[in-house]
Design a protein around this motif. Structure first.
Motif, PDB file in Angstrom:
ATOM      1  N   SER A 119       0.855  -1.196   0.000  1.00 23.22           N
ATOM      2  CA  SER A 119       0.000   0.000   0.000  1.00 23.22           C
ATOM      3  C   SER A 119       0.886   1.239   0.000  1.00 23.22           C
ATOM      4  CB  SER A 119      -0.912   0.028   1.235  1.00 23.22           C
ATOM      5  OG  SER A 119      -0.139   0.240   2.393  1.00 23.22           O
ATOM      6  N   GLY A 120       0.263   2.366  -0.263  1.00 24.06           N
ATOM      7  CA  GLY A 120       0.992   3.633  -0.212  1.00 24.06           C
ATOM      8  C   GLY A 120       1.410   3.965   1.217  1.00 24.06           C
ATOM      9  N   THR A 121       0.550   3.616   2.177  1.00 27.54           N
ATOM     10  CA  THR A 121       0.893   3.823   3.591  1.00 27.54           C
ATOM     11  C   THR A 121       2.190   3.111   3.925  1.00 27.54           C
ATOM     12  OG1 THR A 121      -1.377   4.108   4.363  1.00 27.54           O
ATOM     13  CG2 THR A 121       0.175   3.210   5.950  1.00 27.54           C
ATOM     14  N   VAL A 124       5.299   4.744   2.229  1.00 31.68           N
ATOM     15  CA  VAL A 124       5.786   5.950   2.909  1.00 31.68           C
ATOM     16  C   VAL A 124       6.466   5.573   4.225  1.00 31.68           C
ATOM     17  CG1 VAL A 124       5.052   8.093   4.045  1.00 31.68           C
ATOM     18  CG2 VAL A 124       4.129   7.495   1.795  1.00 31.68           C
ATOM     19  N   TYR A 147      -1.548  14.516   2.745  1.00 32.97           N
ATOM     20  CA  TYR A 147      -1.873  13.129   3.101  1.00 32.97           C
ATOM     21  C   TYR A 147      -0.836  12.193   2.518  1.00 32.97           C
ATOM     22  CZ  TYR A 147      -4.415   8.789   3.817  1.00 32.97           C
ATOM     23  OH  TYR A 147      -4.774   7.523   4.211  1.00 32.97           O
ATOM     24  N   ASP A 214       5.066  15.998  -1.548  1.00 31.33           N
ATOM     25  CA  ASP A 214       4.196  15.616  -2.654  1.00 31.33           C
ATOM     26  C   ASP A 214       4.154  16.864  -3.535  1.00 31.33           C
ATOM     27  OD1 ASP A 214       2.014  15.295  -4.372  1.00 31.33           O
ATOM     28  OD2 ASP A 214       0.882  14.119  -2.917  1.00 31.33           O
ATOM     29  N   ASP A 247       6.675  11.640  -2.664  1.00 29.27           N
ATOM     30  CA  ASP A 247       5.546  10.720  -2.632  1.00 29.27           C
ATOM     31  C   ASP A 247       4.825  10.819  -3.977  1.00 29.27           C
ATOM     32  OD1 ASP A 247       3.213   9.339  -2.242  1.00 29.27           O
ATOM     33  OD2 ASP A 247       2.841  10.131  -0.234  1.00 29.27           O
ATOM     34  N   VAL A 249       2.674   8.497  -4.937  1.00 32.23           N
ATOM     35  CA  VAL A 249       1.565   7.540  -4.852  1.00 32.23           C
ATOM     36  C   VAL A 249       0.437   7.985  -5.789  1.00 32.23           C
ATOM     37  CG1 VAL A 249      -0.258   6.727  -3.290  1.00 32.23           C
ATOM     38  CG2 VAL A 249       2.136   6.604  -2.591  1.00 32.23           C
ATOM     39  N   ALA A 273       2.366   3.770  -5.472  1.00 26.93           N
ATOM     40  CA  ALA A 273       1.275   2.841  -5.106  1.00 26.93           C
ATOM     41  C   ALA A 273       0.198   3.031  -6.184  1.00 26.93           C
ATOM     42  CB  ALA A 273       0.743   3.111  -3.711  1.00 26.93           C
ATOM     43  N   LYS A 274      -1.037   2.833  -5.829  1.00 24.18           N
ATOM     44  CA  LYS A 274      -2.184   3.115  -6.716  1.00 24.18           C
ATOM     45  C   LYS A 274      -1.988   2.602  -8.141  1.00 24.18           C
ATOM     46  CE  LYS A 274      -3.845   6.608  -3.668  1.00 24.18           C
ATOM     47  NZ  LYS A 274      -5.132   6.857  -3.134  1.00 24.18           N
TER      48      LYS A 274
HETATM   49  C1  LIG Z   1      -0.042  10.934  -1.653  1.00 25.02           C
HETATM   50  C2  LIG Z   1      -0.482   9.672  -0.950  1.00 25.02           C
HETATM   51  N1  LIG Z   1       0.413   8.958  -0.244  1.00 25.02           N
HETATM   52  C3  LIG Z   1       0.074   7.820   0.384  1.00 25.02           C
HETATM   53  C4  LIG Z   1      -1.219   7.355   0.353  1.00 25.02           C
HETATM   54  C5  LIG Z   1      -1.583   6.083   1.069  1.00 25.02           C
HETATM   55  O1  LIG Z   1      -1.812   5.084   0.118  1.00 25.02           O
HETATM   56  P1  LIG Z   1      -2.701   3.801   0.480  1.00 25.02           P
HETATM   57  O2  LIG Z   1      -4.120   4.263   0.573  1.00 25.02           O
HETATM   58  O3  LIG Z   1      -2.437   2.842  -0.654  1.00 25.02           O
HETATM   59  O4  LIG Z   1      -2.185   3.284   1.791  1.00 25.02           O
HETATM   60  C6  LIG Z   1      -2.190   8.061  -0.374  1.00 25.02           C
HETATM   61  C7  LIG Z   1      -3.581   7.576  -0.440  1.00 25.02           C
HETATM   62  O5  LIG Z   1      -4.484   8.220  -0.902  1.00 25.02           O
HETATM   63  C8  LIG Z   1      -1.810   9.256  -1.035  1.00 25.02           C
HETATM   64  O6  LIG Z   1      -2.718   9.976  -1.705  1.00 25.02           O
END
Ligand SMILES: Cc1ncc(COP(=O)(O)O)c(C=O)c1O
Length: 437
Positions: A119-121, A124, A147, A214, A247, A249, A273-274
């Motif tokens: 995941s993006g979480t 990061v 975010y 970002d 970031d 993502v 991610a995404k």
């Molecule tokens: C810029 C950014 N970083 C990290 C994340 C976290 O990604 P994830 O929802 O896959 O954990 C998001 C999610 O929207 C995001 O927009």
């Protein structure tokens, strides 16, 4: 068939009643909450979602920017199902992860090595830990209101408010119970305010492991970083010896060579991610060979061990590869044109309606705001007075006209859309705005 939402007699309402008994607040995902209950999806068809009551709407959210080709793209589904048919995960690597990493290394100048996650979480979190491992320093700096997922440090000051944000941005707890140490180790700076941000970052100096950025933060309207701001970040990071983590993502949808090429950023680490998962759970940390050496176990235990049961599973990797191969430079160009068109029709609708508002954004993403404050950063976007209530009313009007934006009125377009569909959106927006009075 069209059901007006919210309809207490709908299948969505019935599902939500069941959900409330088994899920906290009836949901699994806060970001998608819409008041008074969510619309339940039945299926996705290209640019559209059909809900459980049979209503079809243009999906301008695309699972918060993760579906760059819309829903169920035949080539992506073919790749994913072919991979799944051969086993969905192994405690062994597969060729698909190598191919996906090769694609990222080829396209993005700063990327020599890639470490996948889910995941993006996670991406990061792992990148921040990697920067700490690389520098031996504890603290990180991030943009106020941006975010980056749910890691404690990354979510500091995500929703700070005038009552607690201070003059220079303070570190404000997002999740209750987040330790004071997390706040102390997270430095907050304002987006696009060169002078203030530089002063804050230099003051933190050699305590900082990383500056997390970002280039166009989604939550406050995708306002692009100015060249002056980028230059300042690059210089300060160099002077104080902190890593730059970009970031991407969401921002990877801004350019074939990454948002970093578009904005002239030279990061140590990049998070993805995404879109790179083709609609399946994914994340990745990538970077220069030197920076990514913290993951390597070649000389014994890595400085930053990272692992995960479903990491680089072949279903995600195959869907991601099919998705990204379709993202040719031409595909990026047409998305860019769609974004320009969406901003144009939105601005026209706002002007024609006579309602105070503006549209911000970059590439194939945009956001609507029901005020005309000059937009620089999080604080400018922060809703005041009845702005939240009016946004909510507009969101509802658009849903009932057949258009799905995020509850905060942001939109992420896909290659499955056409300018005709966006013209229809512009007309619906004008009607929705007029309805606000
Ligand atoms: C810029 C950014 N970083 C990290 C994340 C976290 O990604 P994830 O929802 O896959 O954990 C998001 C999610 O929207 C995001 O927009």
């Amino acid at each position: 068939m069209t059901t007006i939402w919210p309809d207490g007699g709908s299948k969505s309402a019935a599902l939500f009643n069941r959900a409330r008994a088994v899920l906290p607040g009836g949901i699994s995902r806060l970001q998608t909450w819409v008041d008074p209950f969510p619309i339940y999806a039945q299926r996705g068809e290209g640019a559209y979602i059909v809900d459980v009551d049979g209503t079809r709407r243009l999906d301008m959210m695309n699972n918060f920017a993760s579906l760059i080709h819309g829903h169920a793209h035949p080539q992506v589904i073919k790749a994913a199902t072919a991979a799944a048919a051969q086993g969905s995960c192994f405690a062994m690597p597969t060729e698909a992860e190598v191919a996906m990493a090769e694609l990222l290394c080829e396209r993005i100048a700063s990327v020599d090595r890639v470490r996948f996650c889910n995941s993006g979480t996670e991406a990061v979190m792992i990148a921040l830990k990697a920067a700490r491992a690389r520098t031996g320093r504890p603290r990180i700096a991030k943009i106020e209101g941006a975010y980056h997922g749910m890691y404690d440090y990354a979510e500091v000051s995500l929703d700070s408010a005038p009552s607690n944000w201070g003059n220079d941005p303070r570190s404000v707890r997002f999740a209750e119970g987040s330790p004071q140490a997390v706040l102390d180790d997270t430095v907050i700076f304002p987006h696009n305010d060169v002078e203030t941000a530089e002063r804050i970052l230099r003051h933190a100096g050699d305590t900082l492991a990383a500056i997390l950025i970002d280039p166009a933060p989604g939550v406050f309207g995708m306002i692009p970083m100015t060249p002056e701001f980028v230059a300042m970040i690059q210089q300060v990071a160099k002077d104080i010896g902190a890593c730059i983590i970009i970031d991407e993502v969401i921002a990877f949808r801004l350019g074939y060579h990454g948002a970093q090429a578009r904005f002239g950023i030279r990061p140590d680490f990049t998070t993805f991610a995404k879109i790179i998962g083709g609609g399946f759970p994914v994340g990745a940390v990538a970077g220069t060979e030197a920076a990514m050496a913290v993951f390597s176990h070649q000389d014994g235990k890595p400085l930053n061990p990272s692992s995960g049961t479903f990491t680089a599973n072949p279903v995600t990797m195959s869907a991601g590869l099919a998705t990204m191969e379709l993202m040719t430079p031409e595909a990026y160009d047409s998305l860019e044109m769609l974004g320009d068109h969406a901003r144009k029709v939105s601005a026209q609708a706002i002007a024609a309606s006579g309602v105070t508002g503006q549209v911000t954004g970059v590439g194939a993403m945009f956001a609507l705001h029901l005020h005309d404050r000059p937009m620089t950063n999080y604080r400018d976007a922060y809703p005041v007075g009845d702005e939240s209530a009016r946004s909510k009313a507009l969101h509802l009007a658009l849903l009932n006209a057949g258009y799905i934006m995020s509850p905060k009125l942001s939109s992420f377009l896909s290659t499955a859309m056409t300018t005709d569909e966006l013209d229809g959106f512009g007309e619906a927006l004008e009607r929705g705005l007029r309805g606000l009075g």
